[in-house]
Design a protein around this motif. Sequence first.
Motif, PDB file in Angstrom:
ATOM      1  N   LEU A   1     -51.839 -13.971  -7.155  1.00 50.33           N
ATOM      2  CA  LEU A   1     -52.460 -15.128  -7.826  1.00 50.33           C
ATOM      3  C   LEU A   1     -51.802 -15.385  -9.176  1.00 50.33           C
ATOM      4  O   LEU A   1     -51.533 -16.531  -9.549  1.00 50.33           O
ATOM      5  N   GLY A   2     -51.503 -14.305  -9.884  1.00 46.85           N
ATOM      6  CA  GLY A   2     -50.843 -14.436 -11.188  1.00 46.85           C
ATOM      7  C   GLY A   2     -49.496 -15.119 -11.042  1.00 46.85           C
ATOM      8  O   GLY A   2     -49.108 -15.988 -11.849  1.00 46.85           O
ATOM      9  N   ALA A   3     -48.767 -14.749  -9.988  1.00 49.60           N
ATOM     10  CA  ALA A   3     -47.449 -15.345  -9.761  1.00 49.60           C
ATOM     11  C   ALA A   3     -47.586 -16.842  -9.467  1.00 49.60           C
ATOM     12  O   ALA A   3     -46.811 -17.665  -9.968  1.00 49.60           O
ATOM     13  N   PHE A   4     -48.588 -17.195  -8.662  1.00 49.53           N
ATOM     14  CA  PHE A   4     -48.791 -18.616  -8.369  1.00 49.53           C
ATOM     15  C   PHE A   4     -49.271 -19.374  -9.610  1.00 49.53           C
ATOM     16  O   PHE A   4     -48.965 -20.549  -9.791  1.00 49.53           O
ATOM     17  N   TRP A   5     -50.014 -18.649 -10.462  1.00 47.86           N
ATOM     18  CA  TRP A   5     -50.435 -19.282 -11.721  1.00 47.86           C
ATOM     19  C   TRP A   5     -49.205 -19.658 -12.559  1.00 47.86           C
ATOM     20  O   TRP A   5     -49.142 -20.737 -13.153  1.00 47.86           O
ATOM     21  N   MET A   6     -48.198 -18.768 -12.550  1.00 48.02           N
ATOM     22  CA  MET A   6     -46.955 -19.079 -13.251  1.00 48.02           C
ATOM     23  C   MET A   6     -46.284 -20.296 -12.616  1.00 48.02           C
ATOM     24  O   MET A   6     -45.789 -21.187 -13.316  1.00 48.02           O
ATOM     25  N   THR A   7     -46.287 -20.347 -11.286  1.00 48.68           N
ATOM     26  CA  THR A   7     -45.712 -21.511 -10.589  1.00 48.68           C
ATOM     27  C   THR A   7     -46.405 -22.792 -11.042  1.00 48.68           C
ATOM     28  O   THR A   7     -45.760 -23.799 -11.341  1.00 48.68           O
ATOM     29  N   ILE A   8     -47.752 -22.722 -11.124  1.00 49.41           N
ATOM     30  CA  ILE A   8     -48.509 -23.913 -11.534  1.00 49.41           C
ATOM     31  C   ILE A   8     -48.152 -24.314 -12.965  1.00 49.41           C
ATOM     32  O   ILE A   8     -47.939 -25.485 -13.269  1.00 49.41           O
ATOM     33  N   ARG A   9     -48.051 -23.288 -13.850  1.00 52.28           N
ATOM     34  CA  ARG A   9     -47.714 -23.605 -15.240  1.00 52.28           C
ATOM     35  C   ARG A   9     -46.331 -24.232 -15.344  1.00 52.28           C
ATOM     36  O   ARG A   9     -46.132 -25.231 -16.046  1.00 52.28           O
ATOM     37  N   LEU A  10     -45.372 -23.647 -14.620  1.00 52.13           N
ATOM     38  CA  LEU A  10     -44.014 -24.228 -14.626  1.00 52.13           C
ATOM     39  C   LEU A  10     -44.062 -25.681 -14.165  1.00 52.13           C
ATOM     40  O   LEU A  10     -43.494 -26.574 -14.781  1.00 52.13           O
ATOM     41  N   ALA A  11     -44.771 -25.894 -13.053  1.00 55.94           N
ATOM     42  CA  ALA A  11     -44.807 -27.233 -12.470  1.00 55.94           C
ATOM     43  C   ALA A  11     -45.494 -28.210 -13.418  1.00 55.94           C
ATOM     44  O   ALA A  11     -45.016 -29.321 -13.639  1.00 55.94           O
ATOM     45  N   PHE A  12     -46.612 -27.777 -14.010  1.00 52.43           N
ATOM     46  CA  PHE A  12     -47.400 -28.665 -14.859  1.00 52.43           C
ATOM     47  C   PHE A  12     -46.599 -29.123 -16.079  1.00 52.43           C
ATOM     48  O   PHE A  12     -46.445 -30.320 -16.328  1.00 52.43           O
ATOM     49  N   PHE A  13     -46.046 -28.133 -16.809  1.00 50.25           N
ATOM     50  CA  PHE A  13     -45.366 -28.521 -18.048  1.00 50.25           C
ATOM     51  C   PHE A  13     -44.064 -29.271 -17.771  1.00 50.25           C
ATOM     52  O   PHE A  13     -43.725 -30.218 -18.473  1.00 50.25           O
ATOM     53  N   SER A  14     -43.338 -28.845 -16.737  1.00 47.05           N
ATOM     54  CA  SER A  14     -42.088 -29.570 -16.491  1.00 47.05           C
ATOM     55  C   SER A  14     -42.378 -30.963 -15.938  1.00 47.05           C
ATOM     56  O   SER A  14     -41.607 -31.892 -16.157  1.00 47.05           O
ATOM     57  N   ALA A  15     -43.521 -31.127 -15.232  1.00 45.61           N
ATOM     58  CA  ALA A  15     -43.874 -32.463 -14.746  1.00 45.61           C
ATOM     59  C   ALA A  15     -44.123 -33.407 -15.918  1.00 45.61           C
ATOM     60  O   ALA A  15     -43.653 -34.548 -15.919  1.00 45.61           O
ATOM     61  N   ILE A  16     -44.838 -32.903 -16.923  1.00 44.34           N
ATOM     62  CA  ILE A  16     -45.098 -33.749 -18.097  1.00 44.34           C
ATOM     63  C   ILE A  16     -43.778 -34.128 -18.773  1.00 44.34           C
ATOM     64  O   ILE A  16     -43.517 -35.292 -19.081  1.00 44.34           O
ATOM     65  N   GLY A  17     -42.919 -33.111 -18.956  1.00 41.34           N
ATOM     66  CA  GLY A  17     -41.617 -33.376 -19.569  1.00 41.34           C
ATOM     67  C   GLY A  17     -40.814 -34.382 -18.760  1.00 41.34           C
ATOM     68  O   GLY A  17     -40.226 -35.322 -19.301  1.00 41.34           O
ATOM     69  N   ALA A  18     -40.812 -34.195 -17.431  1.00 45.85           N
ATOM     70  CA  ALA A  18     -40.023 -35.077 -16.562  1.00 45.85           C
ATOM     71  C   ALA A  18     -40.545 -36.507 -16.628  1.00 45.85           C
ATOM     72  O   ALA A  18     -39.767 -37.466 -16.640  1.00 45.85           O
ATOM     73  N   LEU A  19     -41.882 -36.661 -16.688  1.00 48.48           N
ATOM     74  CA  LEU A  19     -42.456 -38.014 -16.760  1.00 48.48           C
ATOM     75  C   LEU A  19     -42.056 -38.708 -18.055  1.00 48.48           C
ATOM     76  O   LEU A  19     -41.688 -39.884 -18.046  1.00 48.48           O
ATOM     77  N   VAL A  20     -42.110 -37.931 -19.162  1.00 51.08           N
ATOM     78  CA  VAL A  20     -41.768 -38.542 -20.455  1.00 51.08           C
ATOM     79  C   VAL A  20     -40.284 -38.926 -20.494  1.00 51.08           C
ATOM     80  O   VAL A  20     -39.920 -40.082 -20.760  1.00 51.08           O
ATOM     81  N   ILE A  21     -39.421 -37.949 -20.178  1.00 56.29           N
ATOM     82  CA  ILE A  21     -37.978 -38.237 -20.233  1.00 56.29           C
ATOM     83  C   ILE A  21     -37.623 -39.319 -19.206  1.00 56.29           C
ATOM     84  O   ILE A  21     -36.849 -40.240 -19.479  1.00 56.29           O
ATOM     85  N   GLY A  22     -38.223 -39.218 -18.023  1.00 53.05           N
ATOM     86  CA  GLY A  22     -37.922 -40.181 -16.961  1.00 53.05           C
ATOM     87  C   GLY A  22     -38.314 -41.603 -17.340  1.00 53.05           C
ATOM     88  O   GLY A  22     -37.597 -42.554 -17.029  1.00 53.05           O
ATOM     89  N   THR A  23     -39.463 -41.745 -18.033  1.00 55.31           N
ATOM     90  CA  THR A  23     -39.885 -43.085 -18.464  1.00 55.31           C
ATOM     91  C   THR A  23     -38.903 -43.654 -19.477  1.00 55.31           C
ATOM     92  O   THR A  23     -38.505 -44.813 -19.394  1.00 55.31           O
ATOM     93  N   VAL A  24     -38.489 -42.797 -20.430  1.00 55.10           N
ATOM     94  CA  VAL A  24     -37.514 -43.246 -21.424  1.00 55.10           C
ATOM     95  C   VAL A  24     -36.220 -43.690 -20.717  1.00 55.10           C
ATOM     96  O   VAL A  24     -35.655 -44.753 -21.003  1.00 55.10           O
TER      97      VAL A  24
END
Lengths: 264, 225
Positions: free
Chosen positions: B11-34
């Motif tokens: 579960l801890g490992a998947f939690w890391m997966t979720i954190r990676l996905a969440f923060f990089s998704a936000i970054g990707a949306l911001v950079i992608g919109t620009v």
Amino acid sequence: MDDVKPDTAAPSDRTPDTPRDPMVVIDGVNKHFGDLHVLRDINLTVGKGEVVVVLGPSGSGKSTLCRAINRLETIESGTISIDGKALPEEGKPLAQLRADVGMVFQSFNLFAHKTIRDNVTLGPIKVRKKSKADADKQATDLLKRVGVEAQADKYPAQLSGGQQQRVAIARSLAMGPKVMLFDEPTSALDPEMVNEVLDVMVGLAKEGMTMIVVTHEMGFARKAADRVVFMADGQIVEVGTPQEFFTNPKSDRAKDFLGKILTH
Amino acid sequence: MLDIIEKYDILGAFWMTIRLAFFSAIGALVIGTVLAVMRVSPVAILRRLGSFYVNTVRNTPLTLLVFFSIAGPYYILQISLTDVNSPTALVDNGIRWAIVALAVYHAAFVCEALRSGVNTVPLGQAEAARSIGLTFGQSLREVILPQAFRGSIAPLGSVLIALTKNTTVASVIGVAEASLLMSEIIENETASVTVFLVFALGFVVLTLPVGVFFTSLSRRLAVKR
């Protein structure tokens, strides 16, 4: 916009040769689409409060001319000025000038993701920096004036074409324009909806709005126009009062055009 | 199998997966919109920069990007994204640089999804916006982008699903997410089908709702014309 009584006389009472201050001056304008010379050395002056109807066969350049007046189409040579100011290049000054020039499109172009009310208030709030309350009040008045106040909270797709076009007129009026451009405003409408839009336009003409109207509605031209401009092949062929133009066209091109449309 | 689940922190490992996905998704949306704004802007140099970014990043393998993010900026240029003296500096930098690389990479796809959304907005909308005196920026903000976002929700969902699965690439720089743990278990315990299925199921649980959510969202928010 209040329900003020028309402060200028109805077009029929106007004498066509009364000198007016110029509102739109088009001087020596040329434009090509590739090899096609769509605007050939166009010269036209539209006075304040004047209603000019532009007629002509399709492909004659009349829509292009209309769109060039607020620089939705660029021109290659010549100048266009509005109320004494030459059309600026792209950028803030152009946006400011466009705010003073109302435009009504053939396909309405209401903002599809905004309600009717928000369509009308967007410009006043963002461009004229009005408060939301003032803009809402103005929108209510304008929507009442064009007869669609009951639809204020709906989205454009829920309205009929005629209603959408009347909202589009209200949206332009909300900016307090100096001149209104109409680019075939009734061409995309079902026949039974044409008149509700024309009625609003005739009302505007009577109130003294400066209008340039590209249309195929000869009835509107007769009823509301001060002058008719006939275009063919990118040129202005003939300019005259509706009376002169419809009863006694001078050019063969105009005779041919009127012969084709008036026999039906 | 049960002892493996008890022994390792899946579960801890998947939690890391979720954190990676969440923060990089936000970054990707911001950079992608620009990037998307650059690619539709009237300024030629911005358009060219935008397409250069998209074409370069999109055609670089993600593994390379993730590897170079830690090898280049962190090891060679010594750019640390955390406090250098903290005992977990290496691990934390790995995580953060992985997020940066994932965001930078998926921004290219977000940009293209948004641009396809921009293409669903009829030209007349922009003309109407300009003709009431809105500036270029205002027409984008008020008229074009809100409609473009709605038109690109479904492709954005696909990008997000791809991003979630692509977080596994972070394992190449030792980020302790799900796939790294899977390799560890396979190495230390057993290469059974069950282990594989547990992790595969984990990803399905993560991505399937994303797909369902985005599909229903795109239906609900569709702009009626």
